[in-house]
Motif scaffolding. Structure first.
Motif, short mmCIF file in Angstrom:
data_model
loop_
_atom_site.label_atom_id
_atom_site.label_comp_id
_atom_site.label_asym_id
_atom_site.label_seq_id
_atom_site.Cartn_x
_atom_site.Cartn_y
_atom_site.Cartn_z
N LEU A 71 76.26 -21.31 116.27
CA LEU A 71 77.34 -21.85 117.09
C LEU A 71 76.99 -21.79 118.58
O LEU A 71 77.24 -22.74 119.33
CB LEU A 71 78.63 -21.08 116.83
N VAL A 72 76.39 -20.67 119.00
CA VAL A 72 76.05 -20.50 120.41
C VAL A 72 75.01 -21.52 120.85
O VAL A 72 75.10 -22.11 121.94
CB VAL A 72 75.54 -19.06 120.68
N PHE A 73 74.00 -21.73 120.01
CA PHE A 73 72.93 -22.66 120.36
C PHE A 73 73.17 -24.08 119.81
O PHE A 73 72.25 -24.90 119.81
CB PHE A 73 71.58 -22.12 119.86
N HIS A 74 74.40 -24.31 119.32
CA HIS A 74 74.80 -25.65 118.88
C HIS A 74 73.85 -26.21 117.82
O HIS A 74 73.46 -27.38 117.87
CB HIS A 74 74.88 -26.61 120.08
N PHE A 75 73.48 -25.36 116.86
CA PHE A 75 72.56 -25.79 115.81
C PHE A 75 73.16 -26.94 115.01
O PHE A 75 72.46 -27.89 114.66
CB PHE A 75 72.25 -24.60 114.89
N GLY A 76 74.46 -26.85 114.74
CA GLY A 76 75.11 -27.90 113.97
C GLY A 76 75.08 -29.23 114.68
O GLY A 76 74.92 -30.28 114.05
N GLN A 77 75.24 -29.21 116.01
CA GLN A 77 75.20 -30.45 116.78
C GLN A 77 73.82 -31.09 116.73
O GLN A 77 73.70 -32.33 116.74
CB GLN A 77 75.61 -30.19 118.23
N GLN A 78 72.78 -30.26 116.70
CA GLN A 78 71.42 -30.81 116.58
C GLN A 78 71.24 -31.49 115.23
O GLN A 78 70.60 -32.55 115.14
CB GLN A 78 70.38 -29.68 116.75
N ILE A 79 71.80 -30.89 114.18
CA ILE A 79 71.73 -31.50 112.85
C ILE A 79 72.50 -32.82 112.86
O ILE A 79 72.07 -33.81 112.23
CB ILE A 79 72.31 -30.56 111.78
N GLU A 80 73.63 -32.86 113.57
CA GLU A 80 74.41 -34.10 113.65
C GLU A 80 73.61 -35.20 114.35
O GLU A 80 73.70 -36.37 113.97
CB GLU A 80 75.72 -33.84 114.40
N ALA A 83 71.23 -36.50 111.91
CA ALA A 83 71.94 -37.35 110.96
C ALA A 83 72.15 -38.75 111.53
O ALA A 83 71.98 -39.76 110.84
CB ALA A 83 73.28 -36.71 110.59
N ALA A 84 72.53 -38.81 112.82
CA ALA A 84 72.74 -40.11 113.45
C ALA A 84 71.43 -40.90 113.55
O ALA A 84 71.41 -42.12 113.35
CB ALA A 84 73.35 -39.92 114.84
N LEU A 85 70.33 -40.20 113.84
CA LEU A 85 69.03 -40.86 113.94
C LEU A 85 68.58 -41.40 112.59
O LEU A 85 67.94 -42.45 112.51
CB LEU A 85 67.98 -39.88 114.49
N MET A 86 68.92 -40.66 111.52
CA MET A 86 68.55 -41.10 110.18
C MET A 86 69.22 -42.41 109.82
O MET A 86 68.67 -43.22 109.07
CB MET A 86 68.92 -40.01 109.16
N GLN A 87 70.42 -42.64 110.34
CA GLN A 87 71.16 -43.84 109.99
C GLN A 87 70.63 -45.08 110.69
O GLN A 87 70.75 -46.21 110.18
CB GLN A 87 72.65 -43.65 110.32
N ARG A 88 70.00 -44.92 111.86
CA ARG A 88 69.57 -46.09 112.65
C ARG A 88 68.61 -47.01 111.91
O ARG A 88 68.85 -48.22 111.85
CB ARG A 88 68.94 -45.61 113.96
N PRO A 89 67.50 -46.49 111.33
CA PRO A 89 66.61 -47.42 110.61
C PRO A 89 67.27 -48.03 109.39
O PRO A 89 66.97 -49.18 109.05
CB PRO A 89 65.42 -46.52 110.22
#
Length: 243
Positions: A71-80, A83-89
């Motif tokens: 939570l402190v290092f926003h690990f979940g946001q990095q995963i998000e 996830a967004a990059l995976m959808q682009r192609p």
């Protein structure tokens, strides 16, 4: 040869393709109910691992500290972001793919799928076991559930679910290669605690899939890295002092 890992990745690819192709044929009620059923299956897979933990204080500490760091290092946001990059192609390949969910719900569901497929205790432990002993049965058994789960996820998220097989393969294959180094440094108690920590992630993922409680499963992933060192410290220094 990492047969179990290859099978697991292939079934996710196939499940994602089938779900993307035929997802529109399933009614919203079927998708909703089956998603809840698979959530319960994830919970059921996590409970036995949790009940076998050798050192409850060590596992609890790993989950709390690991989630706090996430939570402190926003690990979940990095995963998000991943996830967004995976959808682009996928969006470029299938420009007319219409999804009946909002962007926020899409990202939340995709993060849940990534954690479920890539960071489950069963998958990580199965990869280590396959690399050390050549026993692929754990990963093969996981593949059965993963196939149907991928179909359901893809019916809502589209073909992007198939792409999850790529990071999953990299993670599991890396563990497979390093198994001969990691395993000799562990004890049976550390392995049980590791599996229990994975059980907590599976439990949290199951709650997310069933839409009971949206636990920060991506932020909980660092706990999987911390649990073995904490378990070792507990066994080596703390437990003898308490006895």
């Amino acid at each position: 040869m990492p047969i179990g890992i290859i099978v697991n990745s292939i079934v996710i690819i196939l499940g994602g393709i089938i779900g993307g192709l035929l997802g529109h044929l399933a009614t919203e009620r079927i998708k909703y109910e089956l998603n809840g059923v698979f959530g319960i299956c994830a919970i059921a897979m996590g409970i036995p691992s949790i009940t076998q933990m050798a050192n409850m204080p060590a596992v609890i500490l790993a989950v709390v500290v690991g989630t706090t760091l996430g939570l402190v290092f926003h690990f979940g946001q990095q995963i998000e972001k991943v996830a967004a990059l995976m959808q682009r192609p996928i969006g470029k390949i299938f420009p007319h793919e219409n999804l009946a969910i909002s962007h926020d719900e899409f990202i939340n569901s995709l993060v849940t799928a990534i954690v479920l497929f890539c960071a489950s205790g069963t998958g990580i432990y199965g990869s280590l076991t396959a690399g050390m002993t050549g026993d692929h049965t754990i990963l093969i058994a996981k593949s059965v559930l993963d196939f149907f789960t991928a179909v359901i996820f893809a019916s809502n998220l589209g073909y992007v679910v198939s792409v999850i097989a790529l990071p999953q393969f990299v993670i599991f294959f890396s563990l497979f290669l390093f198994a001969s180094i990691i395993f000799p440094m562990t004890t049976p108690e550390m392995i049980l605690d590791f599996k229990a920590c994975g059980g907590f992630l599976m439990l949290a993922t199951g709650f997310r899939m069933s839409k009971i409680r949206m636990f920060p499963t991506a932020d909980m992933i660092p706990a999987m890295i911390l649990v073995m060192p904490i378990s070792w410290v507990w066994l080596t220094y703390v437990l003898p002092f308490l006895q």
